[in-house]
Design an enzyme around this catalytic site. Structure first.
Site, PDB file in Angstrom:
ATOM      1  N   HIS A 280      -1.990 -10.260  12.279  1.00 46.83           N
ATOM      2  CA  HIS A 280      -1.308  -8.977  11.605  1.00 46.83           C
ATOM      3  C   HIS A 280      -1.157  -8.308  12.734  1.00 46.83           C
ATOM      4  CE1 HIS A 280      -0.947  -5.290   9.547  1.00 46.83           C
ATOM      5  NE2 HIS A 280      -2.203  -4.679  10.112  1.00 46.83           N
TER       6      HIS A 280
ATOM      7  N   GLU B 101       0.879  -1.009   0.102  1.00 41.29           N
ATOM      8  CA  GLU B 101      -0.224   0.073  -0.029  1.00 41.29           C
ATOM      9  C   GLU B 101       0.863   1.255   0.047  1.00 41.29           C
ATOM     10  OE1 GLU B 101      -2.265   0.538   3.730  1.00 41.29           O
ATOM     11  OE2 GLU B 101      -1.385  -1.127   4.360  1.00 41.29           O
TER      12      GLU B 101
ATOM     13  N   CYS C 192      -3.388  -3.877   4.321  1.00 41.86           N
ATOM     14  CA  CYS C 192      -2.413  -4.740   5.007  1.00 41.86           C
ATOM     15  C   CYS C 192      -2.681  -6.103   4.548  1.00 41.86           C
ATOM     16  CB  CYS C 192      -2.397  -4.491   6.552  1.00 41.86           C
ATOM     17  SG  CYS C 192      -2.017  -3.062   6.981  1.00 41.86           S
TER      18      CYS C 192
HETATM   19  N1  CAA Z   1       1.259   2.831  30.651  1.00 46.20           N
HETATM   20  C1  CAA Z   1       0.972   1.746  30.279  1.00 46.20           C
HETATM   21  N2  CAA Z   1      -0.002   1.967  29.067  1.00 46.20           N
HETATM   22  C2  CAA Z   1      -0.364   3.027  28.795  1.00 46.20           C
HETATM   23  C3  CAA Z   1       0.017   4.019  29.206  1.00 46.20           C
HETATM   24  C4  CAA Z   1       0.992   4.258  30.208  1.00 46.20           C
HETATM   25  N3  CAA Z   1       1.568   5.245  30.668  1.00 46.20           N
HETATM   26  N4  CAA Z   1      -0.637   5.302  28.635  1.00 46.20           N
HETATM   27  C5  CAA Z   1      -1.591   4.608  27.920  1.00 46.20           C
HETATM   28  N5  CAA Z   1      -1.279   3.257  27.928  1.00 46.20           N
HETATM   29  C6  CAA Z   1      -2.276   2.364  27.126  1.00 46.20           C
HETATM   30  C7  CAA Z   1      -3.767   2.609  27.010  1.00 46.20           C
HETATM   31  O1  CAA Z   1      -4.418   2.081  28.299  1.00 46.20           O
HETATM   32  C8  CAA Z   1      -3.972   1.825  25.694  1.00 46.20           C
HETATM   33  O2  CAA Z   1      -4.269   0.486  25.965  1.00 46.20           O
HETATM   34  P1  CAA Z   1      -5.364  -0.551  25.644  1.00 46.20           P
HETATM   35  O3  CAA Z   1      -5.425  -0.190  24.169  1.00 46.20           O
HETATM   36  O4  CAA Z   1      -5.312  -1.589  26.156  1.00 46.20           O
HETATM   37  O5  CAA Z   1      -6.633   0.366  26.267  1.00 46.20           O
HETATM   38  C9  CAA Z   1      -2.952   1.919  24.798  1.00 46.20           C
HETATM   39  O6  CAA Z   1      -1.757   2.302  25.781  1.00 46.20           O
HETATM   40  C10 CAA Z   1      -2.868   3.024  23.824  1.00 46.20           C
HETATM   41  O7  CAA Z   1      -3.450   4.226  24.205  1.00 46.20           O
HETATM   42  P2  CAA Z   1      -4.132   5.322  23.515  1.00 46.20           P
HETATM   43  O8  CAA Z   1      -5.371   4.370  23.194  1.00 46.20           O
HETATM   44  O9  CAA Z   1      -4.713   6.283  24.357  1.00 46.20           O
HETATM   45  O10 CAA Z   1      -3.442   5.575  22.585  1.00 46.20           O
HETATM   46  P3  CAA Z   1      -3.416   6.500  21.289  1.00 46.20           P
HETATM   47  O11 CAA Z   1      -4.810   7.258  21.521  1.00 46.20           O
HETATM   48  O12 CAA Z   1      -2.179   7.222  21.160  1.00 46.20           O
HETATM   49  O13 CAA Z   1      -3.858   5.576  19.758  1.00 46.20           O
HETATM   50  C11 CAA Z   1      -3.557   3.994  18.316  1.00 46.20           C
HETATM   51  C12 CAA Z   1      -3.292   4.285  19.797  1.00 46.20           C
HETATM   52  C13 CAA Z   1      -4.971   3.809  18.143  1.00 46.20           C
HETATM   53  C14 CAA Z   1      -2.966   2.553  18.273  1.00 46.20           C
HETATM   54  C15 CAA Z   1      -2.628   4.842  17.456  1.00 46.20           C
HETATM   55  O14 CAA Z   1      -1.293   4.887  17.522  1.00 46.20           O
HETATM   56  C16 CAA Z   1      -3.283   4.716  15.875  1.00 46.20           C
HETATM   57  O15 CAA Z   1      -4.164   5.234  15.119  1.00 46.20           O
HETATM   58  N6  CAA Z   1      -2.261   3.885  15.307  1.00 46.20           N
HETATM   59  C17 CAA Z   1      -2.605   3.434  13.667  1.00 46.20           C
HETATM   60  C18 CAA Z   1      -3.799   2.698  13.420  1.00 46.20           C
HETATM   61  C19 CAA Z   1      -3.454   1.347  13.873  1.00 46.20           C
HETATM   62  O16 CAA Z   1      -2.653   0.740  13.916  1.00 46.20           O
HETATM   63  N7  CAA Z   1      -4.678   0.435  14.159  1.00 46.20           N
HETATM   64  C20 CAA Z   1      -4.654  -0.898  14.230  1.00 46.20           C
HETATM   65  C21 CAA Z   1      -5.873  -1.577  13.562  1.00 46.20           C
HETATM   66  S1  CAA Z   1      -5.825  -1.146  11.876  1.00 46.20           S
HETATM   67  C22 CAA Z   1      -4.656  -2.257  11.074  1.00 46.20           C
HETATM   68  O17 CAA Z   1      -4.345  -3.114  11.696  1.00 46.20           O
HETATM   69  C23 CAA Z   1      -4.182  -2.029   9.743  1.00 46.20           C
HETATM   70  C24 CAA Z   1      -3.041  -1.308  10.001  1.00 46.20           C
HETATM   71  O18 CAA Z   1      -1.874  -1.925   9.706  1.00 46.20           O
HETATM   72  C25 CAA Z   1      -2.818   0.147   9.979  1.00 46.20           C
END
Ligand code: CAA
Length: 385
Positions: free
Chosen positions: A233, A79, A111
Site C-alpha cells: 500500500h 473511504e 485503505c
Molecule cells: N530533503 C530530504 N528529505 C527531507 C527533507 C529535505 N529537505 N526534509 C524532510 N525530509 C524527510 C524527513 O527526514 C522524513 O524522512 P523519514 O520519514 O525517512 O525520516 C520525511 O522527509 C518526512 O518528513 P517529516 O516526517 O518531517 O514530514 P511531516 O511531518 O510533514 O509528515 C507525513 C509526513 C506523516 C507522511 C504526513 O504527510 C502525513 O501525515 N501524511 C498522511 C498520513 C500517511 O500517509 N500515513 C502513512 C501511513 S497510514 C496509511 O498508509 C493509510 C493511508 O493511506 C492514509
C-alpha cells in the site's frame, strides 16, 4: 481451481500539481517532497468527478459486452462515500450496463477496503467458476490545503475483473490478516477531512507489516528469496520503502537488490499520482507489471495491504501465461502524460469547489467519458460522453 485477476486498469483525473510548485508555495524544501516523501506529482480531482465517475472511467476500459453479461457482483472499496445509504456500486453498475441480476455494494475499512473486496470476489468465484466479479477501488485522498498530509493527497480508481482461469495472475490461498483497534487515521462522519496522527500511522503501518509478514512466513514457509517482487500500500512512496527496508536484512544482497529494483518499478505511477487510498496497492501492482521488464510467467508477487484503524493483510499472487498481453501500459502511460498541470492558485480553487448541498441545483460540463452532469433535488446525475 485457479482464481485471480483477468483484467486490470486505473483511471486518474486529468489535473495534477507539480510537487516542486507545491513545496515553493508552502515554503518547504522541494527535496522534502521529492525525496523525503517520494512524490513528484499529485493528482487533483475536479468537482465533476466523484468515486462513481472515477470508478466507471477505470472499469469502462476493460469490460467487454460478454463481461457485462457475466458479472454477478460489483464491489466498490472506498473511504470517500458520498452517501451513508446508497452504494456507489449501484450507480457504477448502471453506468457500465452490467446485467441486472447482480449484487452491488460498498466495502469500507480505510485503505484496506479493496483488498477485502478482492478476497470476497475470489471466494465467490470459487463457488461460481463461470461467473465474474468486478472490484473497484475508488477514492479522493484529501487532507486539506496547508495540512500536514497535503503532499500525500491524490485521487483515482482501479478496476479489477476477477475470474477463474485468469489471464494476469492467480491469487494464492495464503492470506494472513490482522485487526488492531487504533486511531492513526480516521474521518468522523461530520468531517470533510481525516484526522491523522502522522507518526503513529507510519509506525503502525510498519509494525502491522512486520506482524503479517512474520506470520505469513511461519504459515507458508516462504521467505524473501521466494518473491520476485513485493508490492505495498503506497500512501506516499517512501512509506512502502520503509516497510521493505525493515525486512531486507533477512536476506542476501542479490535478493535485496532485486526486491529494491522491483519496488522502484512499483512506485513509478504512484510517484506521479499520489495516494489513491484503497487503490494504492493496486496502482503499485499495475505499475510493477507495466514498467518492469524482469517479470515472467510464474513470477511470485507478495502484496501488503494496510487500512488505518487498522486492518492489514499479506497475500501472494503468481503471474500466468499471456499476462503481458492483458496489460494496458500504453493507454495508462498516455493517461498520465496527457494531464493538465495546475498552478497552485488554480489547484487551490479546484480543491475548494464543492457540489451543491441541501437541495440546491447546479449543472456542469466535463469531457471525460463519465462525469457529474448536474445535481438536483439532492441527486447526482451522471453524464456519459
Ligand atoms: N530533503 C530530504 N528529505 C527531507 C527533507 C529535505 N529537505 N526534509 C524532510 N525530509 C524527510 C524527513 O527526514 C522524513 O524522512 P523519514 O520519514 O525517512 O525520516 C520525511 O522527509 C518526512 O518528513 P517529516 O516526517 O518531517 O514530514 P511531516 O511531518 O510533514 O509528515 C507525513 C509526513 C506523516 C507522511 C504526513 O504527510 C502525513 O501525515 N501524511 C498522511 C498520513 C500517511 O500517509 N500515513 C502513512 C501511513 S497510514 C496509511 O498508509 C493509510 C493511508 O493511506 C492514509
Amino acid at each position: 481451481m485457479n482464481i485471480g485477476i483477468d483484467k486490470l486498469s486505473f483511471y486518474v483525473p486529468n489535473l495534477y500539481v507539480d510537487m516542486t510548485d507545491l513545496a515553493h508555495a508552502r515554503e518547504t524544501d522541494p527535496d522534502k517532497f521529492h525525496i523525503g516523501i517520494g512524490q513528484d506529482k499529485m493528482a487533483v480531482s475536479p468537482v465533476t468527478q466523484d468515486i462513481v465517475t472515477l470508478g466507471a472511467n477505470a472499469a469502462a476500459k476493460i469490460l467487454s459486452d460478454t463481461d457485462k453479461k457475466e458479472i454477478d457482483m460489483v464491489i466498490v472499496g472506498t473511504e470517500s462515500s458520498t452517501d451513508y445509504s446508497k452504494a456507489s456500486a449501484v450507480s457504477i453498475h448502471r453506468l457500465l450496463g452490467i446485467q441486472p441480476f447482480a449484487r452491488s455494494f460498498e466495502v469500507k475499512e480505510a485503505c484496506y477496503g479493496a483488498t477485502a473486496a478482492l478476497q470476497m470476489a475470489k471466494d465467490y468465484i470459487s463457488e461460481h467458476p463461470t461467473r465474474k466479479v468486478l472490484v473497484i477501488a475508488s477514492d479522493l485522498s484529501r487532507y486539506g490545503l496547508h495540512s500536514g498530509g497535503e503532499p500525500t493527497q491524490g485521487a483515482g480508481a482501479i478496476a479489477i475483473l476477477v475470474t477463474s482461469d485468469p489471464r494476469i495472475l492467480t491469487l494464492e490461498n495464503d492470506s494472513v490478516f490482522l485487526t488492531e483497534d487504533i486511531y492513526d487515521f480516521w474521518r468522523p462522519s461530520y468531517s470533510d477531512f481525516p484526522i491523522v496522527d502522522g507518526p503513529l500511522s507510519n509506525e503502525t503501518y510498519i509494525q502491522s507489516f512486520g506482524k503479517v509478514w512474520t506470520r505469513h512466513k511461519e504459515v507458508t514457509g516462504l521467505a524473501l528469496p521466494d518473491y520476485d517482487a513485493l508490492c505495498f500500500h503506497i500512501p506516499y512512496t517512501k512509506m512502502g520503502k520503509k516497510a521493505l527496508l525493515s525486512v531486507l536484512p533477512e536476506t542476501d544482497e542479490t535478493t535485496q537488490e532485486r526486491l529494491m529494483k522491483r519496488y522502484e518499478e512499483s512506485i513509478t505511477y504512484s510517484r506521479n499520482v499520489g495516494n489513491l487510498y484503497t487503490g494504492s496497492l493496486f496502482l503499485g501492482l499495475i505499475s510493477l507489471l507495466e514498467v518492469s521488464q524482469e517479470l515472467e510467467v510464474g513470477s511470485t508477487i507478495g502484496l501488503f495491504s494496510y487500512g488505518s484503524g487498522a486492518v492489514s493483510e499479506f497475500f501472494s499472487a503468481r503471474l500466468v501465461k499471456g499476462f503481458k498481453e492483458q496489460l494496458l501500459a500504453n493507454e495508462h502511460q498516455a493517461l498520465l502524460n496527457n494531464r493538465k498541470k495546475l498552478a497552485i492558485p488554480e489547484y487551490e480553487e479546484v480543491f475548494s469547489q464543492t457540489l451543491p448541498k441541501h437541495g440546491e441545483a447546479a449543472e456542469f460540463s466535463d469531457q471525460t467519458r463519465f462525469s457529474i452532469e448536474k445535481v438536483e433535488n439532492d441527486i447526482r446525475y451522471y453524464r456519459e460522453n
